[in-house]
Design a protein around this motif. Structure first.
Motif, mmCIF file in Angstrom:
data_model
loop_
_atom_site.group_PDB
_atom_site.id
_atom_site.type_symbol
_atom_site.label_atom_id
_atom_site.label_comp_id
_atom_site.label_asym_id
_atom_site.label_seq_id
_atom_site.Cartn_x
_atom_site.Cartn_y
_atom_site.Cartn_z
ATOM 1 N N SER A 12 0.490 -1.279 0.449
ATOM 2 C CA SER A 12 0.129 -0.089 -0.211
ATOM 3 C C SER A 12 0.711 1.070 -0.061
ATOM 4 O O SER A 12 -0.152 1.994 -0.472
ATOM 5 C CB SER A 12 -0.909 -0.200 1.567
ATOM 6 N N TRP A 16 -3.174 4.412 1.752
ATOM 7 C CA TRP A 16 -4.674 3.901 1.973
ATOM 8 C C TRP A 16 -4.810 4.217 3.023
ATOM 9 O O TRP A 16 -4.844 4.365 4.153
ATOM 10 C CB TRP A 16 -4.698 2.505 1.999
ATOM 11 N N ASP A 18 -7.592 3.374 6.396
ATOM 12 C CA ASP A 18 -8.391 1.859 7.438
ATOM 13 C C ASP A 18 -9.390 1.193 6.673
ATOM 14 O O ASP A 18 -8.720 -0.405 6.691
ATOM 15 C CB ASP A 18 -8.510 2.093 8.632
ATOM 16 N N THR A 21 -6.941 -0.548 3.675
ATOM 17 C CA THR A 21 -5.670 -1.538 4.405
ATOM 18 C C THR A 21 -6.284 -3.229 4.806
ATOM 19 O O THR A 21 -5.850 -4.099 4.726
ATOM 20 C CB THR A 21 -4.901 -1.061 5.541
ATOM 21 N N GLY A 25 -4.208 -4.760 2.284
ATOM 22 C CA GLY A 25 -2.541 -4.619 3.228
ATOM 23 C C GLY A 25 -2.016 -6.227 2.932
ATOM 24 O O GLY A 25 -0.882 -5.308 3.302
ATOM 25 N N ILE A 80 -1.339 -6.810 7.684
ATOM 26 C CA ILE A 80 -2.212 -5.754 7.869
ATOM 27 C C ILE A 80 -2.018 -4.971 9.394
ATOM 28 O O ILE A 80 -2.817 -3.717 9.964
ATOM 29 C CB ILE A 80 -3.455 -6.262 8.300
ATOM 30 N N GLU A 83 0.358 -2.003 9.555
ATOM 31 C CA GLU A 83 0.192 -0.255 8.685
ATOM 32 C C GLU A 83 -0.901 -0.261 9.162
ATOM 33 O O GLU A 83 -1.194 1.407 9.508
ATOM 34 C CB GLU A 83 -0.386 -1.209 6.906
#
Length: 404
Positions: A12, A16, A18, A21, A25, A80, A83
Motif C-alpha cells: 500500500s 490507503w 484503514d 488496508t 494490506g 495489515i 499498517e
C-alpha cells in the motif's frame, strides 16, 4: 540477521485508508492466485537444499520454516496490523496476555524498574504486581490520570512504562502523548494496550508510543471464535520480543490466524456500527431513571471527554454503568437480559454483558476491586452490531423487570 519484512508498505505504500488496508494490506504477500488467503496448516516446511535450510533456520521470523517461528498466514495478518497501527512490523501470538507477557519479559531484566497503571486489565495487573517481582523486576503502580504521579515514579533504573486506554473496566483515559513525552527523552520504552479502542479509533504509535499491544481476540477477530494477541512496533524491538516468543511458545495456530485475517476484512464496517450503537446507547442509558451513572468516553459527562476527543476518533464498544439498588438489583438486571448475552469478552458482533463485581469476586479481593474502581453495582457492556432499537428494548425490559 535480516528480519523478514512484515510491513504492508510493499502493498500500500502507507497511502490507503484503514477501510482499504484491512482488505488489501496483505496483497503483496499472496502466495498464489486465490482471492481468499489459503490456510497454511503445517507445523514445518520443506527446504530444497542444505543451504536453503540453513538460511531458513537462521532467519528470524521466517514464515516458511517452523510455525513457532512464523507462518505465511501470520505474515499476512501482521502486515495489515502493522499498517493499521503505523509501525514497522507486528507479531502474532496465541492470546492478548501472551502478547503482553512476552513483550514485558522480552524487554526487561532483573533489577529493572517499570511503571504501570493503577487500573489495568486484571491479568496485566497480576503480571506487574505478582509475577515480575519474583524475577527481580520492580513495579510502581500509579494513577494513570495523574501525569505528575507518572513523572514522579520515574527512577534512574526505569526501563518501561505500561499504559492502557481506555482502561478495563472503568474506561478512564490515559494521555498517550504526554506519557510518550515523559519517557522518550529518558530512553524509557512505552507500551500501550490498545485493545479497548482498536487502531480504527486510536493510534498510540502516532502519539509517540513505542509498542502497541492488542488482545486480537476482541475487535480484530470480531466473532468470539478465537483467542489471539498482537504486538506492533519497530523491527528491532520485534526481534527482541520474538526471541522471547520462540522460548515461551505462545503460538497462534494457522487456523486461528486465518480466522483472524477473515475478521480483519470486516473490521472497518463493524467498528462504524459499533461506535454508533455504543454512543447512542450510552446517551440513552443516561436518561433511564434506574441507572445511577454511565461511563463512556464519548459522553460529555465523562471526566476526560476532551482528552478522549483529542486522541480518539471513535469511542469503541464498551460502556460501563451502575444500577440503582446495589449488587442484587444489578444481578437481577443482567439475568433478565434476553438479547444481550451474559458472557465475558468484547468487540464482537454480539452484544455481551457482565456484572463485573460478580465476575471478579473469585479472583480479586474486595480491596483490589475497590482500587480498580469496581463497585458492586457495576455493569460492563460490549455493544455489538444489532439494531440499536432492539438493544434499547432489551435493556429497558430488564431495567423494568418486565418479562419478554
Amino acid at each position: 540477521m535480516k528480519v523478514v519484512a512484515q510491513s504492508a508498505s510493499v502493498a500500500s505504500g502507507g497511502n490507503w485508508h484503514d477501510e482499504t488496508t484491512v482488505l488489501h494490506g496483505d496483497a503483496g504477500l499472496a502466495s498464489d492466485a486465490s482471492v481468499v488467503a489459503p490456510i497454511h496448516y503445517s507445523a514445518t516446511f520443506r527446504a530444497g537444499t542444505a543451504d536453503e535450510f540453513a538460511d531458513m533456520a537462521n532467519t528470524p521470523r521466517h514464515p516458511g520454516f517452523y510455525t513457532r517461528y512464523g507462518n505465511p498466514v501470520h505474515k499476512r495478518v501482521e502486515a495489515i496490523l502493522a499498517e493499521l497501527e503505523g509501525t514497522e512490523t507486528a507479531l502474532l501470538m496465541g492470546s492478548g496476555m501472551g502478547a503482553i507477557s512476552t513483550t514485558i519479559l522480552g524487554l526487561l531484566s532483573a533489577g529493572d524498574h517499570v511503571i504501570a497503571q493503577q487500573r489495568h486489565y486484571m491479568s496485566t495487573s497480576k503480571l506487574f504486581e505478582e509475577v515480575l517481582p519474583r524475577f527481580g523486576v520492580h513495579s510502581t503502580i500509579v494513577d494513570q490520570t495523574d501525569l505528575q504521579a507518572i513523572a514522579g515514579a520515574i527512577r534512574p533504573g526505569t526501563k518501561l512504562i505500561m499504559v492502557e486506554t481506555p482502561v478495563n473496566p472503568t474506561l478512564s483515559i490515559t494521555d498517550l502523548a504526554a506519557v510518550a513525552e515523559l519517557a522518550r527523552p529518558r530512553g524509557i520504552l512505552t507500551v500501550a494496550d490498545n485493545t479497548f479502542a482498536s487502531p480504527l479509533n486510536q493510534k498510540p504509535h502516532a502519539l509517540g508510543i513505542d509498542i502497541v499491544v492488542h488482545s486480537a481476540t476482541k475487535y480484530f477477530g470480531g466473532h468470539h471464535d478465537i483467542t489471539a494477541g498482537a504486538v506492533c512496533c519497530s523491527r528491532e524491538l520485534a526481534e527482541r520480543i520474538w526471541t522471547m516468543h520462540t522460548t515461551l511458545g505462545a503460538v497462534l495456530s494457522p487456523m486461528d490466524a486465518w480466522l483472524l485475517l477473515r475478521g480483519l476484512r470486516t473490521l472497518a464496517l463493524r467498528m462504524e456500527r459499533i461506535n454508533a450503537n455504543a454512543l447512542g446507547l450510552a446517551q440513552w442509558l443516561q436518561a433511564q431513571p434506574k441507572i445511577e451513572q454511565v461511563f463512556y468516553p464519548g459522553l460529555q459527562s465523562h471526566p476526560q471527554h476532551e482528552l478522549a476527543r483529542r486522541q480518539m476518533t471513535g469511542f469503541g464498544a464498551v460502556i460501563a454503568f451502575s444500577i440503582k439498588g446495589g449488587f442484587e438489583a444489578t444481578s437481577r438486571f443482567v439475568s433478565a437480559l434476553k438479547l444481550a448475552t451474559h458472557a465475558v469478552s468484547l468487540g464482537g458482533v454480539e452484544t455481551l454483558v457482565v456484572h463485573t463485581a460478580a465476575m471478579w469476586a473469585g479472583t480479586m479481593t474486595e480491596a483490589q476491586m475497590q482500587a480498580a474502581g469496581i463497585e458492586p453495582n457495576f455493569v460492563r457492556m460490549s455493544v455489538g452490531v444489532e439494531h440499536i432499537e432492539d438493544l434499547k428494548a432489551d435493556l429497558s425490559a430488564a431495567l423494568k423487570g418486565d418479562p419478554q
